[in-house]
Scaffold this motif. Structure first.
Motif, mmCIF file in Angstrom:
data_model
loop_
_atom_site.group_PDB
_atom_site.id
_atom_site.type_symbol
_atom_site.label_atom_id
_atom_site.label_comp_id
_atom_site.label_asym_id
_atom_site.label_seq_id
_atom_site.Cartn_x
_atom_site.Cartn_y
_atom_site.Cartn_z
ATOM 1 N N PHE A 188 23.185 9.737 1.214
ATOM 2 C CA PHE A 188 21.934 8.987 1.205
ATOM 3 C C PHE A 188 21.026 9.349 0.035
ATOM 4 N N SER A 189 21.585 10.029 -0.947
ATOM 5 C CA SER A 189 20.737 10.449 -2.056
ATOM 6 C C SER A 189 20.381 9.253 -2.951
ATOM 7 N N GLN A 190 19.202 9.318 -3.534
ATOM 8 C CA GLN A 190 18.718 8.278 -4.431
ATOM 9 C C GLN A 190 19.477 8.357 -5.750
ATOM 10 N N ARG A 191 19.679 7.221 -6.381
ATOM 11 C CA ARG A 191 20.170 7.251 -7.753
ATOM 12 C C ARG A 191 19.068 7.835 -8.635
ATOM 13 N N GLU A 192 19.450 8.507 -9.690
ATOM 14 C CA GLU A 192 18.459 9.084 -10.592
ATOM 15 C C GLU A 192 18.363 8.235 -11.849
ATOM 16 N N PRO A 193 17.169 8.180 -12.445
ATOM 17 C CA PRO A 193 17.085 7.424 -13.705
ATOM 18 C C PRO A 193 17.897 8.116 -14.788
ATOM 19 N N THR A 194 18.590 7.325 -15.581
ATOM 20 C CA THR A 194 19.333 7.877 -16.713
ATOM 21 C C THR A 194 18.368 8.096 -17.867
ATOM 22 N N LEU A 195 18.481 9.233 -18.523
ATOM 23 C CA LEU A 195 17.566 9.587 -19.609
ATOM 24 C C LEU A 195 18.175 9.211 -20.965
ATOM 25 N N MET A 196 17.297 8.812 -21.884
ATOM 26 C CA MET A 196 17.746 8.525 -23.245
ATOM 27 C C MET A 196 18.486 9.729 -23.815
ATOM 28 N N PHE A 197 19.623 9.479 -24.440
ATOM 29 C CA PHE A 197 20.483 10.551 -24.958
ATOM 30 C C PHE A 197 20.733 11.623 -23.886
ATOM 31 N N ASN A 198 20.781 11.162 -22.639
ATOM 32 C CA ASN A 198 21.112 12.034 -21.510
ATOM 33 C C ASN A 198 20.161 13.219 -21.364
ATOM 34 N N GLY A 199 18.919 13.050 -21.886
ATOM 35 C CA GLY A 199 17.942 14.131 -21.771
ATOM 36 C C GLY A 199 17.862 15.014 -23.010
ATOM 37 N N TYR A 200 18.649 14.698 -24.019
ATOM 38 C CA TYR A 200 18.689 15.535 -25.233
ATOM 39 C C TYR A 200 18.037 14.822 -26.425
ATOM 40 N N GLU A 201 17.109 13.920 -26.111
ATOM 41 C CA GLU A 201 16.496 13.085 -27.149
ATOM 42 C C GLU A 201 15.807 13.906 -28.240
ATOM 43 N N ASP A 202 15.053 14.929 -27.824
ATOM 44 C CA ASP A 202 14.334 15.729 -28.823
ATOM 45 C C ASP A 202 15.300 16.361 -29.818
ATOM 46 N N GLU A 203 16.464 16.730 -29.348
ATOM 47 C CA GLU A 203 17.420 17.426 -30.193
ATOM 48 C C GLU A 203 18.224 16.488 -31.098
ATOM 49 N N VAL A 204 18.503 15.256 -30.631
ATOM 50 C CA VAL A 204 19.473 14.440 -31.374
ATOM 51 C C VAL A 204 18.960 13.096 -31.903
ATOM 52 N N ALA A 205 17.768 12.663 -31.480
ATOM 53 C CA ALA A 205 17.310 11.325 -31.887
ATOM 54 C C ALA A 205 17.320 11.165 -33.409
ATOM 55 N N ALA A 206 17.027 12.239 -34.135
ATOM 56 C CA ALA A 206 16.961 12.164 -35.593
ATOM 57 C C ALA A 206 18.298 11.757 -36.227
ATOM 58 N N LEU A 207 19.377 12.006 -35.511
ATOM 59 C CA LEU A 207 20.693 11.644 -36.057
ATOM 60 C C LEU A 207 20.855 10.129 -36.194
ATOM 61 N N TYR A 208 20.025 9.389 -35.432
ATOM 62 C CA TYR A 208 20.227 7.927 -35.356
ATOM 63 C C TYR A 208 18.992 7.144 -35.781
ATOM 64 N N GLU A 209 18.128 7.832 -36.542
ATOM 65 C CA GLU A 209 16.824 7.282 -36.906
ATOM 66 C C GLU A 209 16.877 5.848 -37.424
ATOM 67 N N ASP A 210 17.795 5.590 -38.331
ATOM 68 C CA ASP A 210 17.787 4.276 -38.984
ATOM 69 C C ASP A 210 18.804 3.318 -38.386
ATOM 70 N N MET A 211 19.281 3.613 -37.186
ATOM 71 C CA MET A 211 20.340 2.776 -36.632
ATOM 72 C C MET A 211 19.844 1.909 -35.486
ATOM 73 N N ASP A 212 20.355 0.700 -35.434
ATOM 74 C CA ASP A 212 20.089 -0.188 -34.301
ATOM 75 C C ASP A 212 21.070 0.193 -33.185
ATOM 76 N N LEU A 213 20.526 0.847 -32.155
ATOM 77 C CA LEU A 213 21.407 1.401 -31.112
ATOM 78 C C LEU A 213 21.987 0.333 -30.185
ATOM 79 N N THR A 214 21.463 -0.880 -30.272
ATOM 80 C CA THR A 214 22.109 -1.959 -29.506
ATOM 81 C C THR A 214 23.343 -2.464 -30.252
ATOM 82 N N LYS A 215 23.324 -2.308 -31.555
ATOM 83 C CA LYS A 215 24.470 -2.717 -32.376
ATOM 84 C C LYS A 215 25.501 -1.594 -32.436
ATOM 85 N N PHE A 216 25.026 -0.394 -32.699
ATOM 86 C CA PHE A 216 25.922 0.776 -32.723
ATOM 87 C C PHE A 216 25.841 1.476 -31.372
ATOM 88 N N PHE A 217 26.389 0.835 -30.329
ATOM 89 C CA PHE A 217 26.306 1.380 -28.985
ATOM 90 C C PHE A 217 27.489 2.299 -28.716
#
Ligand code: MTE
Ligand code: MO
Length: 299
Positions: free
Chosen positions: A270-299
């Motif tokens: 009966f557990s609730q689903r949890e919200p999925t986090l951007m970059f699985n919660g590691y956004e601060d560490e890795v977002a810079a790797l994809y700065e100039d990329m359209d993530l809907t195109k490069f999914f």
């Protein structure tokens, strides 16, 4: 070996008190302890590892069958000793590296990471392993290398699942070189301070915690440095469903289901689903790797 940041943080270091602090305070506290760099958001919050039984009985390892319990039932057939990894392509020292020799040279540490499968279930795993960058440094990355390709063992006598052409065997994966060199990317060799079980990818497998689980390729026998994006198994199978990048992204749905939330393994009926986090919660560490990329195109 180049001196880089090392994470000595274990689950015992997360005090209940730290759980009440906001992330910035936790980060500052960790920096004060000399643990610069990463305390993942997940670690700073309520990251509780799944149990050994959960982690080792609910698996995806299609070489041993496509059912979640098949790897645990069949992977004991995999011979993991001796084991070697061929490292070739654009490296200074190509060759066959013995697993024992690799282990003797690497610093093993614990990394408690979220694992988010593209099928929308998730776990938290206390891995033991070393940074992939350290292994690549052993072989010496040559200039001109832009990608890293990985291959899993292909052993029809030991792997009952490879009779079925679900995948164009051997299982193949790849990373851009900067993703492979990122300090969060590890080669896991253990779980809960025990050698990694066969069903989880013994004796060594990649773990890239901000990407969907299929990027974290198991039981690696070959690593090839290339200048071109390598073909990868799931992308070859269904290019419109599984991209090369496969970054966890709650805003980019799989064509057949939502990626906005996830079911935590071990959560109970009966557990609730949890919200999925951007970059699985590691956004601060890795977002810079994809700065100039359209993530809907490069999914
Ligand atoms: N060789 C190989 N590696 C693989 C897979 C596979 O079928 N074969 N499955 C992937 C998928 S889809 C996931 S979610 C993770 C699961 O890792 P775990 O079983 O350790 O939780 O392994 C990945 N690595
Ligand atoms: Mo997966």
């Amino acid at each position: 070996m180049a001196h880089r940041w090392k994470n000595d943080l274990t689950r015992d270091d997360i005090t209940p008190e730290a759980l009440f602090l906001n992330r910035r305070q936790v980060m500052a506290g960790l920096a004060g302890l000399g643990l610069a760099g990463l305390s993942t958001r997940a670690e700073a919050e309520t990251l509780k590892p799944n149990t050994w039984d959960e982690i080792t009985s609910y698996n995806n390892y299609y070489e041993f069958g496509t059912g979640k319990g098949d790897p645990a039932a069949n992977a004991h057939r995999l011979t993991t000793e001796p084991w070697s990894v061929t490292i070739d392509g654009l490296v200074e020292r190509p060759g066959e590296y013995q697993f024992d020799e690799i282990m003797a040279k690497m610093t093993i540490e614990e990394r408690i990471y979220r694992l988010r499968c593209v099928e929308a279930w998730s776990m938290v795993v206390p891995w033991n392993g070393f940074e992939l960058a350290d292994l690549l440094a052993l072989a010496g990355v040559r200039s001109g290398a832009k990608y890293v390709a990985f291959e899993t063992a292909y052993r029809p006598e030991e792997m009952p699942g490879v009779r079925f052409p679900v995948i164009d065997w051997p299982y193949r994966e790849g990373l851009r070189l900067d993703e492979a060199m990122h300090p969060l990317t590890i080669m896991a060799t253990g779980i809960y301070d025990r050698p990694i079980p066969n069903q989880n990818g013994a004796p060594l497998r990649v773990v890239v915690p901000w990407k969907y689980g299929f990027k974290s390729i198991k039981s690696i026998v070959r690593i090839t440095l290339t200048d071109k994006e390598p073909p990868t198994s799931w992308n070859m199978l269904q290019p419109n469903e599984y991209g090369f990048y496969a970054n966890v992204n709650p805003k980019v749905d799989h064509p057949r289901w939502s990626q906005a939330s996830e079911r935590k393994i071990g959560g109970g009926l009966f557990s609730q689903r949890e919200p999925t986090l951007m970059f699985n919660g590691y956004e601060d560490e890795v977002a810079a790797l994809y700065e100039d990329m359209d993530l809907t195109k490069f999914f």
